[in-house]
Design a protein around this motif. Sequence first.
Motif, mmCIF file in Angstrom:
data_model
loop_
_atom_site.group_PDB
_atom_site.id
_atom_site.type_symbol
_atom_site.label_atom_id
_atom_site.label_comp_id
_atom_site.label_asym_id
_atom_site.label_seq_id
_atom_site.Cartn_x
_atom_site.Cartn_y
_atom_site.Cartn_z
ATOM 1 N N VAL A 247 28.781 34.260 38.925
ATOM 2 C CA VAL A 247 29.550 34.415 40.010
ATOM 3 C C VAL A 247 29.725 35.824 40.764
ATOM 4 O O VAL A 247 30.008 36.748 39.928
ATOM 5 N N SER A 248 29.503 35.893 42.100
ATOM 6 C CA SER A 248 29.546 37.041 42.670
ATOM 7 C C SER A 248 31.021 36.873 43.655
ATOM 8 O O SER A 248 31.295 36.058 44.075
ATOM 9 N N LEU A 249 31.821 38.265 43.591
ATOM 10 C CA LEU A 249 33.142 38.081 44.250
ATOM 11 C C LEU A 249 33.222 39.192 45.246
ATOM 12 O O LEU A 249 32.558 40.436 45.052
ATOM 13 N N GLU A 250 33.836 38.806 46.411
ATOM 14 C CA GLU A 250 34.100 39.800 47.546
ATOM 15 C C GLU A 250 35.185 40.871 46.927
ATOM 16 O O GLU A 250 35.964 40.397 46.002
ATOM 17 N N GLN A 251 35.776 41.712 47.773
ATOM 18 C CA GLN A 251 36.710 42.666 47.391
ATOM 19 C C GLN A 251 38.089 41.837 47.473
ATOM 20 O O GLN A 251 38.339 41.235 48.484
ATOM 21 N N GLY A 252 38.965 41.858 46.159
ATOM 22 C CA GLY A 252 40.196 41.213 46.381
ATOM 23 C C GLY A 252 39.956 39.508 46.100
ATOM 24 O O GLY A 252 41.093 39.060 46.025
ATOM 25 N N GLU A 253 38.959 39.112 46.065
ATOM 26 C CA GLU A 253 38.713 37.620 46.159
ATOM 27 C C GLU A 253 39.218 37.329 44.590
ATOM 28 O O GLU A 253 38.833 37.817 43.798
ATOM 29 N N GLN A 254 39.602 35.928 44.404
ATOM 30 C CA GLN A 254 40.130 35.355 43.346
ATOM 31 C C GLN A 254 39.148 34.801 42.399
ATOM 32 O O GLN A 254 38.624 33.904 42.904
ATOM 33 N N LEU A 255 39.157 34.908 41.230
ATOM 34 C CA LEU A 255 38.405 34.052 40.360
ATOM 35 C C LEU A 255 39.124 32.831 39.692
ATOM 36 O O LEU A 255 38.644 31.863 39.354
ATOM 37 N N LEU A 256 40.162 33.403 38.934
ATOM 38 C CA LEU A 256 40.819 32.377 38.120
ATOM 39 C C LEU A 256 42.587 32.622 38.564
ATOM 40 O O LEU A 256 43.169 33.695 39.236
ATOM 41 N N SER A 257 43.196 31.158 38.524
ATOM 42 C CA SER A 257 44.486 31.223 38.759
ATOM 43 C C SER A 257 45.490 31.088 37.893
ATOM 44 O O SER A 257 44.948 30.104 36.827
ATOM 45 N N GLY B 290 31.388 45.619 38.271
ATOM 46 C CA GLY B 290 32.595 45.740 39.119
ATOM 47 C C GLY B 290 33.785 45.917 38.153
ATOM 48 O O GLY B 290 33.672 46.200 37.123
ATOM 49 N N GLU B 291 34.975 45.647 38.833
ATOM 50 C CA GLU B 291 36.118 45.772 38.180
ATOM 51 C C GLU B 291 37.143 44.528 38.660
ATOM 52 O O GLU B 291 37.218 44.232 39.537
ATOM 53 N N LEU B 292 37.854 43.838 37.569
ATOM 54 C CA LEU B 292 38.673 42.896 37.754
ATOM 55 C C LEU B 292 40.271 43.282 37.500
ATOM 56 O O LEU B 292 40.488 43.738 36.406
ATOM 57 N N TYR B 293 41.218 42.755 38.247
ATOM 58 C CA TYR B 293 42.577 42.937 37.999
ATOM 59 C C TYR B 293 43.116 41.545 37.506
ATOM 60 O O TYR B 293 42.890 40.413 38.153
ATOM 61 N N VAL B 294 44.095 41.796 36.421
ATOM 62 C CA VAL B 294 44.820 40.868 36.274
ATOM 63 C C VAL B 294 46.206 40.680 36.628
ATOM 64 O O VAL B 294 46.919 41.788 36.398
ATOM 65 N N GLN B 295 46.755 39.682 37.232
ATOM 66 C CA GLN B 295 47.907 39.619 37.709
ATOM 67 C C GLN B 295 48.697 38.459 37.394
ATOM 68 O O GLN B 295 48.280 37.276 36.994
ATOM 69 N N MET B 296 49.819 38.531 37.331
ATOM 70 C CA MET B 296 50.903 37.307 36.976
ATOM 71 C C MET B 296 50.817 36.309 38.061
ATOM 72 O O MET B 296 51.190 35.151 37.813
ATOM 73 N N GLU B 297 50.935 36.510 39.287
ATOM 74 C CA GLU B 297 51.080 35.740 40.263
ATOM 75 C C GLU B 297 49.808 35.367 41.080
ATOM 76 O O GLU B 297 48.964 36.303 41.186
ATOM 77 N N ALA B 298 49.649 34.294 41.743
ATOM 78 C CA ALA B 298 48.335 33.965 42.157
ATOM 79 C C ALA B 298 48.384 34.979 43.657
ATOM 80 O O ALA B 298 47.239 35.413 44.031
ATOM 81 N N ALA C 34 47.541 33.916 33.518
ATOM 82 C CA ALA C 34 47.600 35.064 34.654
ATOM 83 C C ALA C 34 46.683 34.822 35.750
ATOM 84 O O ALA C 34 45.596 33.855 35.648
ATOM 85 N N THR C 35 46.444 35.258 36.684
ATOM 86 C CA THR C 35 45.552 35.314 37.794
ATOM 87 C C THR C 35 44.752 36.480 37.827
ATOM 88 O O THR C 35 45.003 37.636 37.352
ATOM 89 N N VAL C 36 43.373 36.029 37.902
ATOM 90 C CA VAL C 36 42.251 37.360 37.858
ATOM 91 C C VAL C 36 41.616 37.440 39.283
ATOM 92 O O VAL C 36 41.172 36.224 39.871
ATOM 93 N N VAL C 37 41.622 38.755 39.784
ATOM 94 C CA VAL C 37 41.125 38.858 40.980
ATOM 95 C C VAL C 37 40.073 40.079 41.029
ATOM 96 O O VAL C 37 40.275 40.944 40.273
ATOM 97 N N ALA C 38 38.986 40.133 42.177
ATOM 98 C CA ALA C 38 38.370 41.307 42.086
ATOM 99 C C ALA C 38 39.232 42.391 42.569
ATOM 100 O O ALA C 38 39.820 42.268 43.383
ATOM 101 N N SER C 39 38.855 43.654 42.026
ATOM 102 C CA SER C 39 39.628 44.927 42.559
ATOM 103 C C SER C 39 39.200 45.023 44.211
ATOM 104 O O SER C 39 38.324 44.878 44.504
ATOM 105 N N PRO C 40 40.441 45.379 44.683
ATOM 106 C CA PRO C 40 40.137 45.643 46.384
ATOM 107 C C PRO C 40 39.038 46.810 46.191
ATOM 108 O O PRO C 40 38.613 46.581 47.451
#
Length: 234
Positions: free
Chosen positions: A45-55, A69-77, A110-116
Amino acid sequence: MDTKPLSDYPRDAVDRLLNVIHLFRDIRATSEWQYDVLLKRSRLVSLEQGEQLLSAGDVDQWLYFLLRGELYVQMEAESPAPAADRPLAVIRPGELFGDLSMLLAEPRSATVVASPASRDTQVLGVDCTLFSDLDDFSLLHLPTKLVFYRNMVHSLRWKLEVYRSKYPEHQLADSHRKLKLYTGPKNCREELVAQADQARALARILLSWNAEFGSGELMDDESDMSDFLESMLS
């Protein structure tokens, strides 16, 4: 988000990539055919900046390894700018994630997104539905499932030891050490059930730690994979 099966890439490049991931390397050492079965259930899986992988709330059986790259874990989608700057946790190359939801068969917390700031985020995803039924050996055999759950137990205990070293006085510090290691007959269904039960018990303890502290400082011990794209795309 661009998703491709591993079959889209040269086999020798895929083998080099997966050889640095303990799970794949150990399964391949057990059986080349079983390794091939798992390859067919894996994708890049290839992700753009800030793109969401998991919800948060997703229910699936996918396990992931961050390759680049780097992924951010967040509580909200949703991820407004202030929240994106202060993620609950940061996932870095080499880390395994998604294991808690997979093992406990519970919605993702949690929601996982690509780091901006991450311009090139690459993730390996593995569909682990074949591991969930401990009595079904039609595609994945007993030795393969044993390798999987032994790897899960090892990874989870390592992560819990990291927490224990950081917070030795915490009430959860010795929880995982109170779970007895399996000492019965090896390479049998009894061991498989015991390893799966232990993995789920460890996952619940880790979930409790994460709920309090987040998991941004925990790193899996996979080797660095920073050069894999050049090999796969060349």
